[in-house]
Each structure stands twice: as structure tokens, then as C-alpha cells.
Design a protein around this motif. Structure first.
Motif, PDB file in Angstrom:
ATOM      1  N   VAL A  95     -27.035  16.713  -9.376  1.00  8.51           N
ATOM      2  CA  VAL A  95     -26.317  17.958  -9.674  1.00  8.51           C
ATOM      3  C   VAL A  95     -25.129  17.651 -10.586  1.00  8.51           C
ATOM      4  N   ARG A  98     -26.228  16.764 -14.162  1.00  4.46           N
ATOM      5  CA  ARG A  98     -26.641  17.952 -14.921  1.00  4.46           C
ATOM      6  C   ARG A  98     -25.436  18.801 -15.305  1.00  4.46           C
ATOM      7  N   LYS A  99     -24.476  18.925 -14.398  1.00  3.44           N
ATOM      8  CA  LYS A  99     -23.252  19.674 -14.707  1.00  3.44           C
ATOM      9  C   LYS A  99     -22.506  18.985 -15.857  1.00  3.44           C
ATOM     10  N   ASP A 102     -24.259  19.781 -18.986  1.00  6.66           N
ATOM     11  CA  ASP A 102     -24.082  21.174 -19.390  1.00  6.66           C
ATOM     12  C   ASP A 102     -22.713  21.439 -20.007  1.00  6.66           C
TER      13      ASP A 102
END
Length: 127
Positions: A95, A98-99, A102
Motif C-alpha cells: 500500500v 503504491r501511494k 501515486d
């Protein structure tokens, strides 16, 4: 195929004065296979053999990490073999990665995270 892994192994092997035959013997592979790895004709071996290469060549932690990173880069920018189990075993890590992707986290952002983890390590915690 990128040959930085093979070049790195060969350079370290030569500095340590270890023959290609001796390294292959220690790894339990034939010299021709080891030669092909060094010349970039074959992909790097599995993670157990990479750990063995690091052991036989008496690599320090930084060089061992470089070895794993070069192995990953030779396989279309995969995850370093020494990290894949950890990455896949910690849901929040995926998580977080991916954050970070992003928001386009940069070197400075990751340096702050490393410093936080190092501080936790010094306190004896397990962040």
C-alpha cells in the motif's frame, strides 16, 4: 540482456583472486554456466545462489545489496530477489509503495523514511 550483474560478479571475483572454476564449484554449477552468467548470456541465478556468491566473494552488506539489485535489473526491473518475499508478505508495504508511486515520492521523501526507520532501529524497536 543487461550484463551489469555478471560484470559486477567478475570484478569482485578477480579482486578476491577467486577463479571462475572455484566460484562455480562453490555454487554447485559447471564453470561454463558461471562463465555465461558473467558474460551476460544467462540471467542471474536464484536468490540462494546469489547469497552464496556474496558469501564466497566475502561481499559486505552494500555490495551484497548491489548484487541483488543488479540481478533484479537484469530481469526487466523486477524486485530484488532478497526483497520479494518481504514485499509480498507485508500488505501495508505494498500500500505504501503504491501511494509513494501515486504521489511521485522522490529521493528526499524516501530519505526521510529511511531516517525514521534507522531511528527506530537504534531504539531497538521493530518499526
Amino acid at each position: 540482456m543487461d550484463n551489469k550483474f555478471g560484470e559486477f560478479v567478475k570484478a569482485k571475483r578477480l579482486v578476491k583472486g577467486i577463479s571462475l572454476r572455484k566460484l562455480a564449484e562453490e555454487l554447485g554449477i559447471v564453470p561454463a554456466y558461471m562463465s555465461d552468467i558473467e558474460k551476460g548470456r544467462r540471467y542471474p541465478p536464484d536468490k540462494e545462489k546469489i547469497y552464496k556468491i556474496a558469501q564466497v566473494l566475502h561481499l559486505n552488506e552494500d555490495d551484497t545489496n548491489t548484487l541483488f539489485d543488479l540481478a533484479a535489473l537484469s530481469r526487466d526491473n523486477g524486485v530484488s530477489p532478497d526483497l520479494s518475499d518481504y514485499v509480498m508478505g507485508v500488505d501495508n508495504l505494498r500500500v505504501a509503495l503504491r501511494k509513494a508511486r501515486d504521489i511521485n515520492a522522490g529521493e528526499d521523501d524516501w530519505q526521510k523514511i529511511i531516517e525514521m526507520l534507522e531511528a527506530e532501529e537504534k531504539r531497538g524497536g521493530n518499526a
